[in-house]
Structures are given as structure tokens and as C-alpha cells.
Design an enzyme around this catalytic site. Structure first.
Site, PDB file in Angstrom:
ATOM      1  N   GLY A  59       2.845  -2.046  52.245  1.00 64.40           N
ATOM      2  CA  GLY A  59       1.755  -2.613  51.467  1.00 64.40           C
ATOM      3  C   GLY A  59       1.540  -1.777  50.217  1.00 64.40           C
ATOM      4  O   GLY A  59       1.917  -0.600  50.185  1.00 64.40           O
ATOM      5  N   GLN A  64      -2.556   1.712  43.059  1.00 62.89           N
ATOM      6  CA  GLN A  64      -1.400   2.573  43.338  1.00 62.89           C
ATOM      7  C   GLN A  64      -0.332   2.472  42.251  1.00 62.89           C
ATOM      8  O   GLN A  64       0.625   3.250  42.254  1.00 62.89           O
ATOM      9  CB  GLN A  64      -0.807   2.240  44.711  1.00 62.89           C
ATOM     10  CG  GLN A  64      -1.789   2.557  45.853  1.00 62.89           C
ATOM     11  CD  GLN A  64      -1.141   2.351  47.209  1.00 62.89           C
ATOM     12  OE1 GLN A  64      -1.124   1.236  47.714  1.00 62.89           O
ATOM     13  NE2 GLN A  64      -0.597   3.410  47.777  1.00 62.89           N
ATOM     14  N   CYS A 110       0.557   7.039  53.419  1.00 61.70           N
ATOM     15  CA  CYS A 110       0.170   6.318  52.193  1.00 61.70           C
ATOM     16  C   CYS A 110       1.180   6.649  51.105  1.00 61.70           C
ATOM     17  O   CYS A 110       1.514   7.816  50.916  1.00 61.70           O
ATOM     18  CB  CYS A 110      -1.235   6.752  51.773  1.00 61.70           C
ATOM     19  SG  CYS A 110      -1.823   5.914  50.274  1.00 61.70           S
ATOM     20  N   LEU A 111       1.643   5.621  50.402  1.00 62.68           N
ATOM     21  CA  LEU A 111       2.613   5.833  49.322  1.00 62.68           C
ATOM     22  C   LEU A 111       2.028   6.712  48.216  1.00 62.68           C
ATOM     23  O   LEU A 111       2.771   7.308  47.453  1.00 62.68           O
ATOM     24  CB  LEU A 111       3.053   4.489  48.729  1.00 62.68           C
ATOM     25  CG  LEU A 111       3.837   3.576  49.678  1.00 62.68           C
ATOM     26  CD1 LEU A 111       4.129   2.249  48.993  1.00 62.68           C
ATOM     27  CD2 LEU A 111       5.131   4.225  50.144  1.00 62.68           C
ATOM     28  N   HIS A 152      -5.991  -0.842  55.437  1.00 62.81           N
ATOM     29  CA  HIS A 152      -5.613   0.247  54.527  1.00 62.81           C
ATOM     30  C   HIS A 152      -5.596  -0.243  53.077  1.00 62.81           C
ATOM     31  O   HIS A 152      -6.110   0.432  52.175  1.00 62.81           O
ATOM     32  CB  HIS A 152      -4.226   0.766  54.966  1.00 62.81           C
ATOM     33  CG  HIS A 152      -3.673   1.896  54.171  1.00 62.81           C
ATOM     34  ND1 HIS A 152      -3.452   3.150  54.716  1.00 62.81           N
ATOM     35  CD2 HIS A 152      -3.247   1.959  52.887  1.00 62.81           C
ATOM     36  CE1 HIS A 152      -2.932   3.934  53.779  1.00 62.81           C
ATOM     37  NE2 HIS A 152      -2.794   3.240  52.669  1.00 62.81           N
ATOM     38  N   GLU A 153      -5.008  -1.432  52.851  1.00 66.05           N
ATOM     39  CA  GLU A 153      -4.887  -1.938  51.471  1.00 66.05           C
ATOM     40  C   GLU A 153      -6.247  -2.399  50.933  1.00 66.05           C
ATOM     41  O   GLU A 153      -6.559  -2.167  49.766  1.00 66.05           O
ATOM     42  CB  GLU A 153      -3.869  -3.082  51.391  1.00 66.05           C
ATOM     43  CG  GLU A 153      -2.457  -2.736  51.848  1.00 66.05           C
ATOM     44  CD  GLU A 153      -1.909  -1.441  51.289  1.00 66.05           C
ATOM     45  OE1 GLU A 153      -2.282  -1.052  50.151  1.00 66.05           O
ATOM     46  OE2 GLU A 153      -1.118  -0.784  51.992  1.00 66.05           O
ATOM     47  N   HIS A 156      -8.104   0.554  49.773  1.00 63.02           N
ATOM     48  CA  HIS A 156      -7.690   1.042  48.449  1.00 63.02           C
ATOM     49  C   HIS A 156      -8.466   0.346  47.335  1.00 63.02           C
ATOM     50  O   HIS A 156      -8.878   0.979  46.368  1.00 63.02           O
ATOM     51  CB  HIS A 156      -6.194   0.782  48.223  1.00 63.02           C
ATOM     52  CG  HIS A 156      -5.288   1.872  48.721  1.00 63.02           C
ATOM     53  ND1 HIS A 156      -5.486   3.200  48.421  1.00 63.02           N
ATOM     54  CD2 HIS A 156      -4.157   1.828  49.471  1.00 63.02           C
ATOM     55  CE1 HIS A 156      -4.518   3.931  48.977  1.00 63.02           C
ATOM     56  NE2 HIS A 156      -3.705   3.125  49.626  1.00 63.02           N
TER      57      HIS A 156
HETATM   58 ZN    ZN Z   1      -2.142   3.739  50.759  1.00 59.95          ZN
END
Ligand code: ZN
Length: 201
Positions: A59, A64, A110-111, A152-153, A156
Site C-alpha cells: 500500500g 509517502q 512502513c515504506l 495503515h494507509e 497516513h
Molecule cells: Zn506506511
């Protein structure tokens, strides 16, 4: 992996953009609602898909890639290992309550803090409604990893990272883990890829 029937196709042909890291202001405040569904949004979403896939994530949220707009993309298995893909603008997340609320603890990453994972407890199901990048209504029901991903998304887009949802000690461990491998993630990652990744969000 079989495709779930709730999957919506992801736009293709985007360009990979560098991933914004925790600590950058756009990661830590609520983003602006999407109100215009134009070519600019379509390009952003296609680029987010390309970036998520390059980073081997499940995701990715607009902040991000440094953009202040409430939209995320995902490509994530559910609890039966069916692949579910979609785009959600202006998500409204619903979580189970009362006796339907069951927490599941699992490693989360997390990216925007690559290479670091820690356990995070979250409801084991989630439901999100919104619109896609063309303005059409969408709705997704999450189980397994997808339940976690949708939470999670959506977090964000409201300026919350999962480090905000774990105890202080776990947060310190996360930052330490990330620092230890930070050299593997240059500033333009995942345009430049030095490390092969497991799935992250
Ligand atoms: Zn993340």
C-alpha cells in the site's frame, strides 16, 4: 495468487517517485480532501502504483510521495490469500466494535521507514468507503493483511504513522533498526534500489 472479486484495476504506466520518510512534515498532518478528479490526479495515482510496486509495498499513501492529497493505493492479499487492488480517495474507515472487535498482533512495517518492523495490534477486520481517481464510489472489506493495510494507509492520510500506535520502546527499536540499514535506502529510493525487500506498507 487468485484475484478477489472486490478488486478494482490499478492504473498502469506511472513513473516511480522517491518515497518520503517519517519526520518530513507532510507525513505528520491531515491531508487535504481530493475535490478535483483530473489528469493530474490520474498521473499521481499511476505514479503511486509504480512506486508501491518498485518498493514491493502492499500500500502507499500520497504523502509517502510528498503530496498533500487524501488518496492511497493498495495491492494486498486478504486472509484467504486472494489479491485485492484498489485506489481510495477521501477514505472513511469503519472498524468492528463491541464483541466483533478482535485485535490481531502482527509485525508491521512502513515504506517511509524502510527496513524496520515491529509488532502492532489492530482490529482483524476493516471496511473502507470512498471514491476512486475517477470519482466513482468504491468500497473494500479487509481481512488478514488487507485489514491492517487499509487501516495503515488511512492513518497516513490523517498524519498518523504506525510508530505513533506502538509503545515508546517499540518505537525506539524501529528507529534503531531503520538506522542500521539506512545506507541501503538512498534518498531517491525506490528509483535507486540497493536492497531486495519483503512486503511493507
Ligand atoms: Zn506506511
Amino acid at each position: 495468487m487468485p484475484e478477489s472479486e472486490q478488486s478494482r484495476p490499478l492504473p498502469a504506466g506511472g513513473s516511480v517517485r522517491p518515497i518520503t520518510r517519517w519526520g518530513t512534515p507532510v507525513m505528520h498532518h491531515e491531508l487535504a480532501e481530493v475535490t478535483v478528479f483530473d489528469d493530474d490526479l490520474a498521473t499521481l495515482v499511476a505514479d503511486m502504483v509504480a512506486t508501491m510496486h518498485a518498493a514491493r509495498g502492499v500500500g502507499l499513501a500520497a504523502n509517502q510521495v510528498g503530496v498533500n492529497r487524501k488518496v492511497f493505493v493498495f495491492d494486498c492479499p486478504d486472509d484467504e490469500d486472494n489479491r485485492v487492488t484498489g485506489v481510495v480517495c477521501n477514505p472513511v474507515l469503519t472498524l468492528p466494535s463491541g464483541k466483533d472487535r478482535q485485535l490481531e498482533t502482527a509485525d508491521e512495517g512502513c515504506l517511509s521507514l524502510p527496513g524496520a518492523f515491529t509488532e502492532c495490534a489492530r482490529p482483524d477486520q476493516s471496511h473502507v468507503t470512498g471514491v476512486d481517481h475517477t470519482g466513482s464510489p468504491v468500497e473494500f472489506h479487509g481481512t488478514g493483511l488487507l485489514a491492517r493495510c487499509l487501516q495503515h494507509e488511512t492513518d497516513h492520510l490523517f498524519g498518523t504513522v504506525f510508530g505513533d500506535r506502538v509503545p515508546e520502546r517499540a518505537r525506539k527499536k524501529l528507529n534503531k533498526q531503520h538506522q542500521e540499514v539506512a545506507d541501503g535506502y538512498p534518498d531517491d529510493w525506490p528509483i535507486t534500489i540497493l536492497v531486495d525487500e519483503d512486503a511493507q506498507e
